[in-house]
Write a protein that holds these residues in place. Sequence first.
Motif, mmCIF file in Angstrom:
data_model
loop_
_atom_site.group_PDB
_atom_site.id
_atom_site.type_symbol
_atom_site.label_atom_id
_atom_site.label_comp_id
_atom_site.label_asym_id
_atom_site.label_seq_id
_atom_site.Cartn_x
_atom_site.Cartn_y
_atom_site.Cartn_z
ATOM 1 N N VAL A 47 0.836 -1.210 0.000
ATOM 2 C CA VAL A 47 0.000 0.000 0.000
ATOM 3 C C VAL A 47 0.865 1.252 0.000
ATOM 4 C CG1 VAL A 47 -1.662 1.341 1.360
ATOM 5 C CG2 VAL A 47 -1.992 -1.110 1.038
ATOM 6 N N THR A 48 1.830 1.310 0.914
ATOM 7 C CA THR A 48 2.670 2.516 0.973
ATOM 8 C C THR A 48 3.581 2.625 -0.244
ATOM 9 O OG1 THR A 48 4.314 1.374 2.344
ATOM 10 C CG2 THR A 48 2.642 2.690 3.478
ATOM 11 N N GLY A 49 3.912 1.503 -0.851
ATOM 12 C CA GLY A 49 4.731 1.542 -2.060
ATOM 13 C C GLY A 49 3.997 2.129 -3.252
ATOM 14 N N LEU A 50 2.682 2.085 -3.228
ATOM 15 C CA LEU A 50 1.890 2.655 -4.317
ATOM 16 C C LEU A 50 1.295 4.021 -3.981
ATOM 17 C CD1 LEU A 50 0.002 -0.550 -5.462
ATOM 18 C CD2 LEU A 50 1.890 0.586 -6.629
ATOM 19 N N LEU A 51 1.217 4.332 -2.716
ATOM 20 C CA LEU A 51 0.544 5.555 -2.283
ATOM 21 C C LEU A 51 1.270 6.830 -2.684
ATOM 22 C CD1 LEU A 51 -2.075 6.114 -0.776
ATOM 23 C CD2 LEU A 51 -0.763 6.225 1.336
ATOM 24 N N TRP A 52 2.588 6.782 -2.835
ATOM 25 C CA TRP A 52 3.343 7.970 -3.195
ATOM 26 C C TRP A 52 3.004 8.455 -4.610
ATOM 27 C CZ3 TRP A 52 6.637 8.282 -7.346
ATOM 28 C CH2 TRP A 52 6.968 7.080 -7.963
ATOM 29 N N ILE A 53 2.382 7.591 -5.389
ATOM 30 C CA ILE A 53 2.066 7.954 -6.771
ATOM 31 C C ILE A 53 1.041 9.090 -6.826
ATOM 32 C CG2 ILE A 53 1.030 7.073 -8.903
ATOM 33 C CD1 ILE A 53 2.263 4.365 -8.201
ATOM 34 N N LEU A 54 0.123 9.155 -5.860
ATOM 35 C CA LEU A 54 -0.915 10.198 -5.881
ATOM 36 C C LEU A 54 -0.326 11.612 -5.815
ATOM 37 C CD1 LEU A 54 -3.574 8.440 -3.653
ATOM 38 C CD2 LEU A 54 -3.532 8.638 -6.139
ATOM 39 N N PRO A 55 0.536 11.938 -4.841
ATOM 40 C CA PRO A 55 1.110 13.287 -4.867
ATOM 41 C C PRO A 55 2.050 13.500 -6.057
ATOM 42 C CG PRO A 55 1.974 12.056 -3.000
ATOM 43 C CD PRO A 55 0.898 11.226 -3.618
ATOM 44 N N ALA A 56 2.701 12.441 -6.509
ATOM 45 C CA ALA A 56 3.578 12.585 -7.674
ATOM 46 C C ALA A 56 2.769 12.932 -8.925
ATOM 47 C CB ALA A 56 4.377 11.309 -7.900
ATOM 48 N N MET A 57 1.563 12.369 -9.040
ATOM 49 C CA MET A 57 0.711 12.691 -10.188
ATOM 50 C C MET A 57 0.322 14.168 -10.197
ATOM 51 S SD MET A 57 -1.768 9.359 -10.811
ATOM 52 C CE MET A 57 -3.064 10.155 -9.975
ATOM 53 N N VAL A 58 0.064 14.719 -9.020
ATOM 54 C CA VAL A 58 -0.278 16.140 -8.936
ATOM 55 C C VAL A 58 0.898 16.987 -9.419
ATOM 56 C CG1 VAL A 58 -0.859 18.011 -7.348
ATOM 57 C CG2 VAL A 58 -1.933 15.781 -7.077
ATOM 58 N N ILE A 59 2.100 16.628 -9.000
ATOM 59 C CA ILE A 59 3.293 17.371 -9.430
ATOM 60 C C ILE A 59 3.492 17.228 -10.936
ATOM 61 C CG2 ILE A 59 5.800 17.532 -9.208
ATOM 62 C CD1 ILE A 59 5.461 16.601 -6.286
ATOM 63 N N ILE A 60 3.311 16.037 -11.469
ATOM 64 C CA ILE A 60 3.494 15.812 -12.907
ATOM 65 C C ILE A 60 2.456 16.587 -13.712
ATOM 66 C CG2 ILE A 60 3.356 14.063 -14.725
ATOM 67 C CD1 ILE A 60 4.670 12.127 -12.679
ATOM 68 N N LYS A 61 1.212 16.622 -13.244
ATOM 69 C CA LYS A 61 0.190 17.413 -13.944
ATOM 70 C C LYS A 61 0.575 18.889 -13.960
ATOM 71 C CE LYS A 61 -3.841 14.499 -13.371
ATOM 72 N NZ LYS A 61 -5.184 14.364 -12.820
ATOM 73 N N TRP A 62 1.095 19.388 -12.836
ATOM 74 C CA TRP A 62 1.533 20.784 -12.781
ATOM 75 C C TRP A 62 2.691 21.023 -13.740
ATOM 76 C CZ3 TRP A 62 6.294 22.725 -11.021
ATOM 77 C CH2 TRP A 62 6.352 24.107 -10.946
ATOM 78 N N MET A 63 3.610 20.067 -13.825
ATOM 79 C CA MET A 63 4.761 20.207 -14.714
ATOM 80 C C MET A 63 4.332 20.261 -16.181
ATOM 81 S SD MET A 63 7.361 17.458 -12.954
ATOM 82 C CE MET A 63 8.235 17.151 -14.456
ATOM 83 N N GLU A 64 3.293 19.538 -16.520
ATOM 84 C CA GLU A 64 2.888 19.411 -17.918
ATOM 85 C C GLU A 64 1.885 20.465 -18.376
ATOM 86 O OE1 GLU A 64 4.254 17.429 -20.165
ATOM 87 O OE2 GLU A 64 5.645 16.842 -18.586
ATOM 88 N N LYS A 65 1.519 21.386 -17.493
ATOM 89 C CA LYS A 65 0.590 22.437 -17.927
ATOM 90 C C LYS A 65 1.235 23.242 -19.054
ATOM 91 C CE LYS A 65 -0.473 24.979 -14.455
ATOM 92 N NZ LYS A 65 -1.003 25.734 -13.324
ATOM 93 N N PRO A 66 0.449 23.611 -20.054
ATOM 94 C CA PRO A 66 1.023 24.405 -21.146
ATOM 95 C C PRO A 66 1.395 25.800 -20.649
ATOM 96 C CG PRO A 66 -1.340 24.106 -21.456
ATOM 97 C CD PRO A 66 -0.943 23.284 -20.272
ATOM 98 N N ALA A 67 2.387 26.357 -21.285
ATOM 99 C CA ALA A 67 2.828 27.698 -20.929
ATOM 100 C C ALA A 67 1.747 28.710 -21.330
ATOM 101 C CB ALA A 67 4.132 28.033 -21.616
#
Length: 72
Positions: A47-67
């Motif tokens: 469970v904890t090995g997969l749980l970190w993916i949720l906050p990482a997805m938020v960061i990745i979505k922010w990174m991929e926002k168009p300029a």
Amino acid sequence: MPPRLRKLIGTVLIIILVLVYALVATTIAAATLGASPWYIHLLYFAVTGLLWILPAMVIIKWMEKPAKVRDE
């Protein structure tokens, strides 16, 4: 913010997230799961090995926002 700078910041944030998350998850496991059976350890780390993916997805979505396009 330029996309390259956003990706650099996001990459650094993900690295920090993974390091801090792993330390916290392992510390909690060491403090609470000492006498637990193996299947509880397996479940906890699955469970904890997969749980970190949720906050990482938020960061990745922010990174991929168009300029933003500036009107000149």
